[in-house]
Design an enzyme around this catalytic site. Structure first.
Site, PDB file in Angstrom:
ATOM      1  N   GLU A  26       0.835  -1.209   0.000  1.00 59.59           N
ATOM      2  CA  GLU A  26       0.000   0.000   0.000  1.00 59.59           C
ATOM      3  C   GLU A  26       0.863   1.249   0.000  1.00 59.59           C
ATOM      4  O   GLU A  26       0.447   2.302  -0.455  1.00 59.59           O
ATOM      5  CB  GLU A  26      -0.861   0.028   1.249  1.00 59.59           C
ATOM      6  CG  GLU A  26      -1.934  -1.009   1.278  1.00 59.59           C
ATOM      7  CD  GLU A  26      -2.701  -0.910   2.576  1.00 59.59           C
ATOM      8  OE1 GLU A  26      -3.877  -0.590   2.523  1.00 59.59           O
ATOM      9  OE2 GLU A  26      -2.089  -1.129   3.637  1.00 59.59           O
ATOM     10  N   GLU A 204      -4.683  -2.871  14.216  1.00 61.05           N
ATOM     11  CA  GLU A 204      -3.824  -1.748  14.619  1.00 61.05           C
ATOM     12  C   GLU A 204      -4.555  -0.483  15.066  1.00 61.05           C
ATOM     13  O   GLU A 204      -4.047   0.274  15.911  1.00 61.05           O
ATOM     14  CB  GLU A 204      -2.899  -1.332  13.443  1.00 61.05           C
ATOM     15  CG  GLU A 204      -1.955  -2.400  12.943  1.00 61.05           C
ATOM     16  CD  GLU A 204      -2.589  -3.328  11.910  1.00 61.05           C
ATOM     17  OE1 GLU A 204      -3.628  -2.959  11.336  1.00 61.05           O
ATOM     18  OE2 GLU A 204      -2.048  -4.422  11.697  1.00 61.05           O
ATOM     19  N   ASP A 227     -11.863  -8.819   3.257  1.00 62.59           N
ATOM     20  CA  ASP A 227     -12.422 -10.147   3.540  1.00 62.59           C
ATOM     21  C   ASP A 227     -13.591  -9.986   4.501  1.00 62.59           C
ATOM     22  O   ASP A 227     -13.835  -8.896   5.003  1.00 62.59           O
ATOM     23  CB  ASP A 227     -11.331 -11.041   4.169  1.00 62.59           C
ATOM     24  CG  ASP A 227     -10.766 -10.429   5.447  1.00 62.59           C
ATOM     25  OD1 ASP A 227     -11.334 -10.687   6.520  1.00 62.59           O
ATOM     26  OD2 ASP A 227      -9.780  -9.664   5.377  1.00 62.59           O
TER      27      ASP A 227
HETATM   28  N1  SAH Z   1      -0.727 -11.493   4.579  1.00 56.58           N
HETATM   29  C1  SAH Z   1      -0.143 -10.328   5.189  1.00 56.58           C
HETATM   30  C2  SAH Z   1      -0.501 -10.291   6.631  1.00 56.58           C
HETATM   31  C3  SAH Z   1      -1.713  -9.563   6.829  1.00 56.58           C
HETATM   32  S1  SAH Z   1      -2.167  -9.546   8.494  1.00 56.58           S
HETATM   33  C4  SAH Z   1       1.320 -10.360   5.004  1.00 56.58           C
HETATM   34  O1  SAH Z   1       1.805 -11.322   4.480  1.00 56.58           O
HETATM   35  O2  SAH Z   1       1.997  -9.407   5.381  1.00 56.58           O
HETATM   36  C5  SAH Z   1      -3.641  -8.717   8.310  1.00 56.58           C
HETATM   37  C6  SAH Z   1      -3.574  -7.246   8.096  1.00 56.58           C
HETATM   38  O3  SAH Z   1      -4.809  -6.859   7.523  1.00 56.58           O
HETATM   39  C7  SAH Z   1      -3.471  -6.479   9.385  1.00 56.58           C
HETATM   40  O4  SAH Z   1      -2.805  -5.269   9.133  1.00 56.58           O
HETATM   41  C8  SAH Z   1      -4.936  -6.246   9.797  1.00 56.58           C
HETATM   42  O5  SAH Z   1      -5.110  -4.978  10.343  1.00 56.58           O
HETATM   43  C9  SAH Z   1      -5.720  -6.375   8.499  1.00 56.58           C
HETATM   44  N2  SAH Z   1      -6.836  -7.338   8.438  1.00 56.58           N
HETATM   45  C10 SAH Z   1      -7.499  -7.634   7.287  1.00 56.58           C
HETATM   46  N3  SAH Z   1      -8.447  -8.552   7.492  1.00 56.58           N
HETATM   47  C11 SAH Z   1      -8.410  -8.855   8.813  1.00 56.58           C
HETATM   48  C12 SAH Z   1      -9.146  -9.791   9.628  1.00 56.58           C
HETATM   49  N4  SAH Z   1     -10.077 -10.572   9.116  1.00 56.58           N
HETATM   50  N5  SAH Z   1      -8.830  -9.863  10.950  1.00 56.58           N
HETATM   51  C13 SAH Z   1      -7.862  -9.073  11.462  1.00 56.58           C
HETATM   52  N6  SAH Z   1      -7.125  -8.209  10.728  1.00 56.58           N
HETATM   53  C14 SAH Z   1      -7.390  -8.079   9.416  1.00 56.58           C
END
Ligand code: SAH
Length: 263
Positions: A26, A204, A227
């Protein structure tokens, strides 16, 4: 610049705007647009200083989870003297009708994993006497307008998301990637029964909200729904960020900074 003692409704004009991204994909597009970019390493993090759409800005990655995000927010305030923080990221949709491809602009934040009961009420942050931490209303109005404009933009009408809408409401944060339909339902119901109707869940925002409350710093947050926090939440996550969340964030930040110039 700190504005101790002032209500968090206005932004000092010369202080840089902090733009906090959750994920590197991003942030990359924003770094590419920076005028006179300068990278500063501090607190084991990279901060990018420069100009963006007419404003001095500092770009940073929150990193993932509440503690990491709190450290980044604190560094932005203490070391870089930012005047406000704007956060863009992705989140899981919990509220009814909050679907993948939509945007949620936060009104306030709650920590869904905060539980010091029976010493303090469930979800209350101990010694703050508070459960929910509000975003700055004036900045949030601009971010909402910026998001609405972005989603009506032709080039962002990614296949399948033409009906995307912008919501405004409560977001819950916790140190857990929520990826189970049962868990998501339980989380939503537990919070609703305590009077908290949650639109989205992420990892966060509430930490940044608490730090900004401590420093009386205005902040606003937008999250693209990646999602539904259900069993398929992890599927194609990086691809979604790359294809949808990242272009959304870029256009929304551009719109937001242009609106801020007019204030
Ligand atoms: N796949 C990513 C990790 C993402 S962790 C990587 O490889 O770096 C998830 C990130 O998206 C976090 O910053 C969180 O704030 C957000 N997020 C999106 N969907 C979420 C969900 N279902 N539960 C918690 N956080 C979620």
């Amino acid at each position: 610049m700190k504005i101790n003692g002032m209500p968090p409704t206005t932004m000092p004009s010369l202080a840089p705007v902090a733009i906090l991204s959750a994920l590197p994909q991003e942030q990359r597009g924003l770094i590419n647009l920076l005028q006179n970019p300068r990278k500063v390493c501090h607190a084991s993090r990279d901060f990018w200083l420069g100009g963006l759409h007419g404003h001095p800005v500092v770009l940073a990655l929150s990193r993932i989870g509440k503690v990491a995000a709190a450290t980044t927010a604190t560094a932005l305030i203490e070391r870089f003297g930012v005047g406000c923080i704007i956060f863009t990221g992705v989140a899981g949709g919990l509220g009814e009708g909050v679907k993948v491809g939509d945007v949620v602009v936060a009104t306030d934040f709650i920590q869904h994993d905060m539980d010091a009961s029976p010493l303090f009420p469930r979800y209350q942050v101990p010694l703050y006497g508070k459960t929910r931490f509000p975003c700055d209303p004036a900045l949030s109005v601009l971010l909402f307008a910026a998001s609405q404009d972005a989603l009506s933009h032709e080039s962002l009408a990614v296949h399948g998301f033409q009906q995307a809408s912008v919501h405004q409401g409560l977001i819950a944060s916790g140190d857990r990637f929520v990826c189970g339909a049962g868990e998501a339902r339980q989380l939503r119901q537990a919070m609703a029964s305590a009077g908290h109707d949650v639109l989205a869940v992420e990892m966060e925002g509430a930490a940044v909200a608490q730090v900004c409350s401590d420093y009386r710093l205005p902040f606003a947050v937008m999250r693209t729904i990646s999602d539904r926090a259900d069993d398929s939440a992890h599927v194609d996550f990086p691809a979604f960020v790359q294809a949808v969340a990242s272009p959304y964030a870029q256009v929304i930040i551009k719109n937001f900074l242009e609106l801020l110039l007019k204030k």
